[in-house]
Design a protein around this motif. Structure first.
Motif, short mmCIF file in Angstrom:
data_model
loop_
_atom_site.label_atom_id
_atom_site.label_comp_id
_atom_site.label_asym_id
_atom_site.label_seq_id
_atom_site.Cartn_x
_atom_site.Cartn_y
_atom_site.Cartn_z
N GLU A 22 29.04 37.01 21.00
CA GLU A 22 30.34 37.25 20.33
C GLU A 22 30.93 38.62 20.66
O GLU A 22 32.12 38.84 20.45
N LYS A 23 30.07 39.51 21.19
CA LYS A 23 30.57 40.84 21.56
C LYS A 23 30.87 40.94 23.05
O LYS A 23 31.23 42.01 23.55
N VAL A 24 30.66 39.84 23.78
CA VAL A 24 30.82 39.88 25.24
C VAL A 24 32.17 39.28 25.64
O VAL A 24 32.50 38.15 25.26
N ALA A 25 32.95 40.05 26.39
CA ALA A 25 34.22 39.55 26.91
C ALA A 25 33.92 38.48 27.97
O ALA A 25 33.00 38.67 28.77
N HIS A 26 34.65 37.37 27.94
CA HIS A 26 34.41 36.33 28.93
C HIS A 26 35.71 35.59 29.22
O HIS A 26 36.71 35.76 28.51
N VAL A 27 35.70 34.77 30.28
CA VAL A 27 36.81 33.84 30.51
C VAL A 27 36.25 32.44 30.52
O VAL A 27 35.03 32.25 30.65
N GLN A 28 37.17 31.46 30.35
CA GLN A 28 36.72 30.08 30.27
C GLN A 28 37.11 29.32 31.53
O GLN A 28 38.17 29.59 32.11
N ILE A 29 36.25 28.37 31.91
CA ILE A 29 36.56 27.44 33.00
C ILE A 29 37.98 26.92 32.78
O ILE A 29 38.34 26.56 31.66
N GLY A 30 38.78 26.90 33.83
CA GLY A 30 40.15 26.39 33.70
C GLY A 30 41.18 27.49 33.46
O GLY A 30 42.36 27.28 33.69
N ASN A 31 40.69 28.67 33.03
CA ASN A 31 41.63 29.79 32.86
C ASN A 31 42.19 30.20 34.22
O ASN A 31 41.54 30.01 35.25
N SER A 32 43.39 30.79 34.21
CA SER A 32 43.98 31.22 35.47
C SER A 32 43.43 32.59 35.89
O SER A 32 42.93 33.37 35.05
N ALA A 33 43.56 32.87 37.18
CA ALA A 33 43.15 34.18 37.70
C ALA A 33 44.02 35.29 37.07
O ALA A 33 43.56 36.42 36.91
N LEU A 73 48.27 38.38 54.62
CA LEU A 73 48.09 39.14 55.86
C LEU A 73 48.72 40.53 55.75
O LEU A 73 48.18 41.52 56.23
N GLU A 74 49.87 40.58 55.07
CA GLU A 74 50.59 41.85 55.01
C GLU A 74 50.78 42.40 53.61
O GLU A 74 51.20 43.53 53.44
N ARG A 75 50.51 41.54 52.59
CA ARG A 75 50.72 42.02 51.23
C ARG A 75 49.81 41.26 50.25
O ARG A 75 49.20 40.25 50.60
N ILE A 76 49.73 41.80 49.05
CA ILE A 76 48.97 41.11 48.00
C ILE A 76 49.92 40.13 47.33
O ILE A 76 50.99 40.52 46.85
N GLU A 77 49.54 38.85 47.32
CA GLU A 77 50.44 37.80 46.84
C GLU A 77 50.24 37.54 45.34
O GLU A 77 49.68 36.53 44.93
N TYR A 78 50.74 38.48 44.53
CA TYR A 78 50.55 38.41 43.07
C TYR A 78 51.10 37.13 42.47
O TYR A 78 50.60 36.65 41.46
N ASP A 79 52.15 36.60 43.09
CA ASP A 79 52.78 35.39 42.55
C ASP A 79 51.85 34.17 42.54
O ASP A 79 52.10 33.20 41.84
N LYS A 80 50.74 34.26 43.31
CA LYS A 80 49.79 33.14 43.35
C LYS A 80 48.86 33.12 42.13
O LYS A 80 48.20 32.12 41.84
N LEU A 81 48.77 34.25 41.43
CA LEU A 81 47.78 34.40 40.36
C LEU A 81 47.79 33.29 39.30
O LEU A 81 46.73 32.78 38.93
N PRO A 82 48.96 32.87 38.81
CA PRO A 82 48.94 31.85 37.75
C PRO A 82 48.41 30.50 38.21
O PRO A 82 47.88 29.74 37.40
N ILE A 84 45.98 30.01 40.53
CA ILE A 84 44.56 30.03 40.94
C ILE A 84 43.70 29.94 39.67
O ILE A 84 43.96 30.62 38.68
N LYS A 85 42.68 29.06 39.72
CA LYS A 85 41.78 28.91 38.56
C LYS A 85 40.54 29.77 38.77
O LYS A 85 40.07 29.94 39.89
N VAL A 86 39.98 30.26 37.67
CA VAL A 86 38.77 31.10 37.78
C VAL A 86 37.64 30.31 38.46
O VAL A 86 36.84 30.89 39.20
N ASP A 87 37.62 29.00 38.24
CA ASP A 87 36.58 28.15 38.85
C ASP A 87 36.59 28.24 40.38
O ASP A 87 35.58 28.05 41.03
N ASP A 88 37.78 28.48 40.96
CA ASP A 88 37.91 28.51 42.42
C ASP A 88 37.42 29.83 43.02
O ASP A 88 37.12 29.89 44.21
N VAL A 89 37.37 30.87 42.23
CA VAL A 89 37.05 32.19 42.80
C VAL A 89 35.76 32.81 42.27
O VAL A 89 35.26 33.78 42.82
N MET A 90 35.20 32.24 41.19
CA MET A 90 34.00 32.85 40.58
C MET A 90 32.76 32.70 41.48
O MET A 90 32.73 31.84 42.36
#
Ligand code: AMP
Length: 146
Positions: A22-33, A73-82, A84-90
């Motif tokens: 209960e004191k540990v910060a976490h994210v849940q499967i399905g949450n966005s990046a 390739l040339e920039r960080i694509e912040y617009d992709k964040l919503p 992307i699911k945490v499941d894909d990158v964890m």
């Protein structure tokens, strides 16, 4: 030769030292990046557990994994964040402890990990054990035996 005191410390159950779930910060499967990035930034933690609704451990997620997933390739694509699911990158290849493990096993593992997730016999996440807590116990022990 290992002294009786050292043996006692090495054999202590890690349950005495766990930071409970209960004191540990976490994210849940399905949450966005995007959500995960917010949690990581707000808490300041380098990496946090990914759990499902039943609190089972699925992986670990760190800032680097999120940043890499949006590196163009040339920039960080912040617009992709919503989208992307945490499941894909964890990281799913997670070394973890069981709540019945000993201080000795934790000591061996924290050499390479800043913290370790702890699960019970059903695979349910019960909390974490940090390198900081292990070092504090070692310091206490060293001063006590000197
Ligand atoms: P610390 O020992 O407090 O420096 O923590 C080391 C690492 O353990 C942090 O960077 C996080 O990845 C993780 N950690 C520690 N405490 C927590 C917590 N309450 N919630 C989530 N992760 C944590």
């Amino acid at each position: 030769m290992i002294s009786t005191n050292t043996k006692a410390l090495l054999e202590r159950p890690i349950s005495d030292f766990i930071i409970s779930s209960e004191k540990v910060a976490h994210v849940q499967i399905g949450n966005s990046a995007e959500h995960a990035l917010l949690v990581l930034t707000k808490t300041g933690y380098s990496s946090i557990p990914v759990l499902d609704v039943k609190y089972r451990l699925h992986g670990l997620l760190g800032m680097k994994m999120i940043t890499e997933s949006i590196l163009g390739l040339e920039r960080i694509e912040y617009d992709k964040l919503p989208s992307i699911k945490v499941d894909d990158v964890m990281d799913t290849d997670v070394v973890h402890l069981k709540n019945t493990d000993t201080f000795q096993r934790a000591l061996d593992l924290v050499i390479n990990h800043a913290f370790l997730c702890v699960v019970d016999e059903d695979g349910t996440f019960v909390g974490i054990l940090t390198r900081r807590v292990i070092l504090k116990q070692l310091k206490k022990y060293i001063y006590q035996v000197d």
